[in-house]
Motif scaffolding. Sequence first.
Motif, PDB file in Angstrom:
ATOM      1  N   VAL A  44      52.356  63.398  43.435  1.00  0.00           N
ATOM      2  CA  VAL A  44      51.012  63.923  43.181  1.00  0.00           C
ATOM      3  C   VAL A  44      50.998  64.744  41.899  1.00  0.00           C
ATOM      4  N   LEU A  45      52.056  65.500  41.653  1.00  0.00           N
ATOM      5  CA  LEU A  45      52.174  66.259  40.414  1.00  0.00           C
ATOM      6  C   LEU A  45      52.211  65.328  39.207  1.00  0.00           C
ATOM      7  N   ALA A  46      52.946  64.234  39.313  1.00  0.00           N
ATOM      8  CA  ALA A  46      53.015  63.268  38.214  1.00  0.00           C
ATOM      9  C   ALA A  46      51.645  62.644  37.952  1.00  0.00           C
ATOM     10  N   VAL A  47      50.922  62.310  39.003  1.00  0.00           N
ATOM     11  CA  VAL A  47      49.576  61.741  38.834  1.00  0.00           C
ATOM     12  C   VAL A  47      48.633  62.778  38.228  1.00  0.00           C
ATOM     13  N   VAL A  49      49.410  65.322  36.223  1.00  0.00           N
ATOM     14  CA  VAL A  49      49.728  65.483  34.797  1.00  0.00           C
ATOM     15  C   VAL A  49      49.212  64.293  34.003  1.00  0.00           C
ATOM     16  N   SER A  50      49.330  63.104  34.554  1.00  0.00           N
ATOM     17  CA  SER A  50      48.833  61.911  33.872  1.00  0.00           C
ATOM     18  C   SER A  50      47.309  61.947  33.719  1.00  0.00           C
ATOM     19  N   LEU A  51      46.606  62.376  34.763  1.00  0.00           N
ATOM     20  CA  LEU A  51      45.148  62.488  34.670  1.00  0.00           C
ATOM     21  C   LEU A  51      44.720  63.563  33.678  1.00  0.00           C
ATOM     22  N   TYR A  52      45.450  64.664  33.622  1.00  0.00           N
ATOM     23  CA  TYR A  52      45.157  65.715  32.649  1.00  0.00           C
ATOM     24  C   TYR A  52      45.360  65.203  31.225  1.00  0.00           C
ATOM     25  N   LYS A  53      46.408  64.426  31.014  1.00  0.00           N
ATOM     26  CA  LYS A  53      46.658  63.838  29.695  1.00  0.00           C
ATOM     27  C   LYS A  53      45.532  62.886  29.318  1.00  0.00           C
ATOM     28  N   LYS A  54      45.080  62.088  30.270  1.00  0.00           N
ATOM     29  CA  LYS A  54      43.961  61.167  30.021  1.00  0.00           C
ATOM     30  C   LYS A  54      42.687  61.940  29.699  1.00  0.00           C
ATOM     31  N   TRP A  55      42.443  63.048  30.398  1.00  0.00           N
ATOM     32  CA  TRP A  55      41.270  63.869  30.135  1.00  0.00           C
ATOM     33  C   TRP A  55      41.337  64.460  28.730  1.00  0.00           C
ATOM     34  N   LEU A  56      42.518  64.937  28.311  1.00  0.00           N
ATOM     35  CA  LEU A  56      42.668  65.470  26.956  1.00  0.00           C
ATOM     36  C   LEU A  56      42.442  64.387  25.907  1.00  0.00           C
ATOM     37  N   GLU A  57      42.943  63.191  26.160  1.00  0.00           N
ATOM     38  CA  GLU A  57      42.742  62.100  25.213  1.00  0.00           C
ATOM     39  C   GLU A  57      41.268  61.735  25.092  1.00  0.00           C
ATOM     40  N   ASP A  58      40.532  61.766  26.202  1.00  0.00           N
ATOM     41  CA  ASP A  58      39.108  61.421  26.163  1.00  0.00           C
ATOM     42  C   ASP A  58      38.271  62.471  25.456  1.00  0.00           C
ATOM     43  N   HIS A  59      38.697  63.730  25.476  1.00  0.00           N
ATOM     44  CA  HIS A  59      37.936  64.802  24.851  1.00  0.00           C
ATOM     45  C   HIS A  59      38.467  65.165  23.470  1.00  0.00           C
ATOM     46  N   ASP A  60      39.297  64.341  22.911  1.00  0.00           N
ATOM     47  CA  ASP A  60      39.857  64.577  21.588  1.00  0.00           C
ATOM     48  C   ASP A  60      38.989  63.898  20.529  1.00  0.00           C
ATOM     49  N   ASP A  61      39.052  64.400  19.296  1.00  0.00           N
ATOM     50  CA  ASP A  61      38.347  63.790  18.171  1.00  0.00           C
ATOM     51  C   ASP A  61      39.175  62.594  17.701  1.00  0.00           C
ATOM     52  N   HIS A  62      38.604  61.399  17.774  1.00  0.00           N
ATOM     53  CA  HIS A  62      39.358  60.192  17.472  1.00  0.00           C
ATOM     54  C   HIS A  62      39.301  59.799  15.999  1.00  0.00           C
ATOM     55  N   LYS A  84      50.489  66.981  19.601  1.00  0.00           N
ATOM     56  CA  LYS A  84      51.752  67.487  20.144  1.00  0.00           C
ATOM     57  C   LYS A  84      51.638  67.752  21.646  1.00  0.00           C
ATOM     58  N   ARG A  85      50.494  68.284  22.075  1.00  0.00           N
ATOM     59  CA  ARG A  85      50.294  68.561  23.500  1.00  0.00           C
ATOM     60  C   ARG A  85      50.259  67.257  24.303  1.00  0.00           C
ATOM     61  N   ILE A  86      49.556  66.256  23.781  1.00  0.00           N
ATOM     62  CA  ILE A  86      49.466  64.975  24.480  1.00  0.00           C
ATOM     63  C   ILE A  86      50.832  64.286  24.520  1.00  0.00           C
ATOM     64  N   ALA A  87      51.593  64.370  23.431  1.00  0.00           N
ATOM     65  CA  ALA A  87      52.933  63.774  23.419  1.00  0.00           C
ATOM     66  C   ALA A  87      53.851  64.466  24.424  1.00  0.00           C
ATOM     67  N   LEU A  92      56.476  64.436  29.772  1.00  0.00           N
ATOM     68  CA  LEU A  92      56.602  65.043  31.099  1.00  0.00           C
ATOM     69  C   LEU A  92      56.233  64.049  32.196  1.00  0.00           C
ATOM     70  N   THR A  93      55.169  63.283  31.973  1.00  0.00           N
ATOM     71  CA  THR A  93      54.761  62.274  32.956  1.00  0.00           C
ATOM     72  C   THR A  93      55.852  61.231  33.144  1.00  0.00           C
ATOM     73  N   ARG A  94      56.447  60.779  32.059  1.00  0.00           N
ATOM     74  CA  ARG A  94      57.522  59.791  32.143  1.00  0.00           C
ATOM     75  C   ARG A  94      58.703  60.335  32.940  1.00  0.00           C
ATOM     76  N   TYR A  95      59.102  61.574  32.666  1.00  0.00           N
ATOM     77  CA  TYR A  95      60.235  62.168  33.388  1.00  0.00           C
ATOM     78  C   TYR A  95      59.903  62.385  34.870  1.00  0.00           C
ATOM     79  N   LEU A  96      58.669  62.781  35.164  1.00  0.00           N
ATOM     80  CA  LEU A  96      58.284  62.976  36.564  1.00  0.00           C
ATOM     81  C   LEU A  96      58.282  61.660  37.331  1.00  0.00           C
ATOM     82  N   ILE A  97      57.811  60.593  36.695  1.00  0.00           N
ATOM     83  CA  ILE A  97      57.809  59.286  37.366  1.00  0.00           C
ATOM     84  C   ILE A  97      59.235  58.816  37.622  1.00  0.00           C
ATOM     85  N   ILE A  98      60.126  59.016  36.650  1.00  0.00           N
ATOM     86  CA  ILE A  98      61.535  58.650  36.839  1.00  0.00           C
ATOM     87  C   ILE A  98      62.140  59.477  37.974  1.00  0.00           C
ATOM     88  N   ALA A  99      61.812  60.770  38.022  1.00  0.00           N
ATOM     89  CA  ALA A  99      62.333  61.631  39.090  1.00  0.00           C
ATOM     90  C   ALA A  99      61.823  61.189  40.462  1.00  0.00           C
TER      91      ALA A  99
END
Length: 121
Positions: A44-47, A49-62, A84-87, A92-99
């Motif tokens: 659930v933590l991994a999901v 973090v992934s949703l938060y990253k998606k939210w940041l990407e959607d609210h970013d200036d493209h 840098k924050r999104i990266a 973090l999401t990748r490491y959490l999914i592996i864990a």
Amino acid sequence: MRLKEAYDSFERKIYPAKWLDTYLKEAILMSITLNVVLCVVLAVLAVGVSLYKKWLEDHDDHYIHLHNDSLDSRTISTQTMMDKRIAGLERLTRYLIIAVIVYALAICGMALYSAWNAPGI
């Protein structure tokens, strides 16, 4: 001494293997249950973090700003900081999914090992 405690101590003295088997089965079940709950919390933590990253990407200036005026320099620094924050969140999401995967495989291995070595099942 209560009646239940007296009976338990009597049962341990007379039938130590039966009592130990019951105790070990309950301990293994609790251990597996606790580990499954922790694995679900980690998933659930991994999901999250992934949703938060998606939210940041959607609210970013493209749009990429490349001018040298003061407004664009502030926008460029903001975009760099968000990148840098999104990266970091992606890493973090990748490491959490592996864990989660490794932890789930360890739980499966523990359950298979305890089922293989459980007497009378």
